[in-house]
Write a protein that holds these residues in place. Structure first.
Motif, PDB file in Angstrom:
ATOM      1  N   VAL A   1       0.984  -1.119   0.167  1.00  0.00           N
ATOM      2  CA  VAL A   1       0.288  -0.203   0.168  1.00  0.00           C
ATOM      3  C   VAL A   1       1.014   1.574  -0.118  1.00  0.00           C
ATOM      4  CG1 VAL A   1      -1.654   1.296   1.586  1.00  0.00           C
ATOM      5  CG2 VAL A   1      -1.961  -0.966   0.872  1.00  0.00           C
ATOM      6  N   ASP A   2       1.701   0.601   0.315  1.00  0.00           N
ATOM      7  CA  ASP A   2       3.052   2.289   0.520  1.00  0.00           C
ATOM      8  C   ASP A   2       3.768   2.255   0.000  1.00  0.00           C
ATOM      9  OD1 ASP A   2       3.670   4.157   2.955  1.00  0.00           O
ATOM     10  OD2 ASP A   2       5.698   3.431   2.676  1.00  0.00           O
ATOM     11  N   LEU A   3       4.202   1.927  -0.902  1.00  0.00           N
ATOM     12  CA  LEU A   3       4.990   1.433  -2.001  1.00  0.00           C
ATOM     13  C   LEU A   3       3.785   2.331  -3.480  1.00  0.00           C
ATOM     14  CD1 LEU A   3       7.446   0.933  -3.288  1.00  0.00           C
ATOM     15  CD2 LEU A   3       5.967  -0.720  -4.028  1.00  0.00           C
ATOM     16  N   PHE A   4       3.162   1.609  -3.123  1.00  0.00           N
ATOM     17  CA  PHE A   4       1.797   2.375  -4.887  1.00  0.00           C
ATOM     18  C   PHE A   4       1.426   3.944  -3.918  1.00  0.00           C
ATOM     19  CE2 PHE A   4       1.770  -2.023  -6.027  1.00  0.00           C
ATOM     20  CZ  PHE A   4       1.416  -1.915  -7.404  1.00  0.00           C
ATOM     21  N   LYS A   5       1.057   4.279  -2.979  1.00  0.00           N
ATOM     22  CA  LYS A   5       0.337   5.459  -2.540  1.00  0.00           C
ATOM     23  C   LYS A   5       1.715   6.696  -3.040  1.00  0.00           C
ATOM     24  CE  LYS A   5      -1.720   5.962   0.967  1.00  0.00           C
ATOM     25  NZ  LYS A   5      -1.929   5.757   2.463  1.00  0.00           N
ATOM     26  N   LYS A   6       3.147   6.071  -2.590  1.00  0.00           N
ATOM     27  CA  LYS A   6       4.300   7.231  -2.945  1.00  0.00           C
ATOM     28  C   LYS A   6       5.480   7.175  -4.014  1.00  0.00           C
ATOM     29  CE  LYS A   6       5.838   6.583   2.182  1.00  0.00           C
ATOM     30  NZ  LYS A   6       7.025   6.029   2.834  1.00  0.00           N
ATOM     31  N   GLU A   7       4.945   5.439  -5.148  1.00  0.00           N
ATOM     32  CA  GLU A   7       6.171   5.728  -5.930  1.00  0.00           C
ATOM     33  C   GLU A   7       5.130   5.277  -7.334  1.00  0.00           C
ATOM     34  OE1 GLU A   7       9.623   3.402  -5.427  1.00  0.00           O
ATOM     35  OE2 GLU A   7       9.556   4.356  -3.824  1.00  0.00           O
ATOM     36  N   SER A   8       3.277   5.060  -7.614  1.00  0.00           N
ATOM     37  CA  SER A   8       3.097   4.088  -8.277  1.00  0.00           C
ATOM     38  C   SER A   8       3.267   5.396  -9.476  1.00  0.00           C
ATOM     39  CB  SER A   8       1.428   4.770  -8.711  1.00  0.00           C
ATOM     40  OG  SER A   8       0.790   3.586  -9.366  1.00  0.00           O
ATOM     41  N   LYS A   9       3.451   4.302 -11.174  1.00  0.00           N
ATOM     42  CA  LYS A   9       3.771   5.431 -11.665  1.00  0.00           C
ATOM     43  C   LYS A   9       2.627   5.989 -13.382  1.00  0.00           C
ATOM     44  CE  LYS A   9       8.239   4.302 -11.900  1.00  0.00           C
ATOM     45  NZ  LYS A   9       9.252   4.852 -11.492  1.00  0.00           N
ATOM     46  N   GLY A  10       1.569   5.312 -12.365  1.00  0.00           N
ATOM     47  CA  GLY A  10      -0.189   6.487 -12.656  1.00  0.00           C
ATOM     48  C   GLY A  10      -0.304   4.859 -13.776  1.00  0.00           C
ATOM     49  N   PRO A  11      -1.355   5.181 -13.673  1.00  0.00           N
ATOM     50  CA  PRO A  11      -3.071   4.682 -14.240  1.00  0.00           C
ATOM     51  C   PRO A  11      -1.817   3.309 -15.553  1.00  0.00           C
ATOM     52  CG  PRO A  11      -3.664   6.205 -14.474  1.00  0.00           C
ATOM     53  CD  PRO A  11      -2.276   6.388 -13.806  1.00  0.00           C
TER      54      PRO A  11
END
Length: 369
Positions: free
Chosen positions: A334-344
């Motif tokens: 959850v934390d990884l995606f919240k901080k570093e997601s490249k977008g949809p």
């Protein structure tokens, strides 16, 4: 696998059941004949001199072909072209070998995500079945069988996974032909010809044998399919029906077979969160040790096992597992995606079909010299 949220193929398998005969354990598979079988199942014209031309000229096949062309265009536009684009942009250095365990017969997405793979090793709980034979197909029987095929493939446009419980039930019936015809449809619609098909088994030392070789007590049985694209480049698929739990792989020789291929890439999706389970640690450890790049949704290897040696690139949105798997929630993910997601992502993958999806690309750092 016991997951019940996979691509429904009940009607598809019923549709092809009667047009696949049951030859012996191993038969000589003529490549052109098998290519023509794959094309007919996929709604593509067989070769000019094929015995299946009579069927292909009938109105029932024309109807089937029209449906398949239209349906596949939608799938291509909504899913496959975007998957290939994502892969081209992000999975830059693809290895010759792809490990796609917990796959069922899903060659379609394996080839879309990893088009450069020369060898694809797939595994599931569904039998490969016999080598397909359409020698008894007639215009009369083709009509009802192609109707069944069309009914099932409507679901393919809505989901990217197989319903294992339904597939297992259908494939346990004597007259059904297993996963090979499904792989054939995906191969034909991916622009591949079939060069060779053989039924195989593994011994406990991980060595390959012909399925009809006497004296082999095997817990890993399947098929080897050699394909070729328009450029003539060959690609080999190994599909095994085998138990991927620790107990299963220790008895089957499957891990020993995988060890013979060394470093490769790995792909995991819709895998029932089995790699979160300590009972599947042998397969998980193999993938962690031998994967140069790992593409997975959140059902794959928990992020806690991906240490500092891995560069993690999250794509899309990680929400939470569906209710059936709420125990597999990963706060660190959850934390990884919240901080570093490249977008949809732009396409859907995994169990949350039609909703925001997630993929994690994990690339292993090269060993220090």
């Amino acid at each position: 696998m016991t997951m019940t949220f996979r691509f429904p193929v009940r009607s598809f398998l019923a549709g092809i059941a009667l047009i696949t005969a049951l030859p012996g354990a191993l038969m000589a598979a003529d490549g052109q004949a098998q290519t023509d079988i794959a094309r007919v199942l996929a709604g593509i014209q067989p070769s000019e001199n094929s015995p299946l031309q009579a069927v292909a000229k009938d109105a029932a096949f024309k109807k089937h072909q029209s449906f398949m062309d239209s349906s596949w265009k939608q799938l291509e536009d909504k899913q496959l072209s975007k998957v290939r684009g994502w892969s081209s942009d992000n999975v830059k250095q693809q290895e010759p070998t792809l490990y796609y365990l917990f796959s069922g017969p899903d060659y379609l997405y394996a080839n879309a995500f990893f088009p450069k793979a020369k060898t694809i090793i797939m595994a599931g709980l569904e039998p490969s079945g016999p080598i397909p034979d359409l020698s008894d197909l007639t215009v009369r029987t083709a009509n009802s069988e192609l109707n069944g095929t069309r009914a099932a493939l409507g679901s393919l446009l809505k989901h990217s996974y197989f319903i294992t419980s339904e597939m297992g039930h259908q494939l346990s019936r004597r007259k059904l032909s297993g996963t090979l015809p499904i792989i054939y449809v995906f191969a034909a619609r991916s622009g591949k010809d079939i060069k060779d098909v053989s039924l195989i088994v593994l011994d406990r030392e991980g060595k390959l044998h012909a399925a009809d070789e006497p004296g082999i007590d095997s817990a890993a049985k399947g098929a080897k399919i050699v394909l070729a694209g328009a450029d003539g480049e060959e690609q080999t698929i190994y599909y095994f029906k085998t138990d991927l739990s620790n107990k299963g792989v220790q008895a089957s020789g499957f891990i020993k077979f995988l060890n013979g291929y060394g470093q490769g890439d790995a792909f995991i999706k819709s895998a029932s969160y089995l790699l979160h389970n300590p009972g599947f640690s042998d397969v998980r450890d193999f993938l962690l040790k031998h994967s140069a790049a790992l593409v997975q949704d959140d059902t794959g290897i928990p992020v806690k096992y991906l240490d500092a040696n891995w560069q993690l690139q999250p794509f899309g949105t990680y929400l939470a597992p569906i209710a059936q798997f709420r125990h597999a929630q990963q706060p660190k993910l959850v934390d990884l995606f919240k901080k570093e997601s490249k977008g949809p992502l732009g396409f859907t993958v995994g169990y949350r079909w039609g909703k925001p999806s997630n993929l994690l690309l994990a690339v292993k750092a090269p060993p220090r010299s």
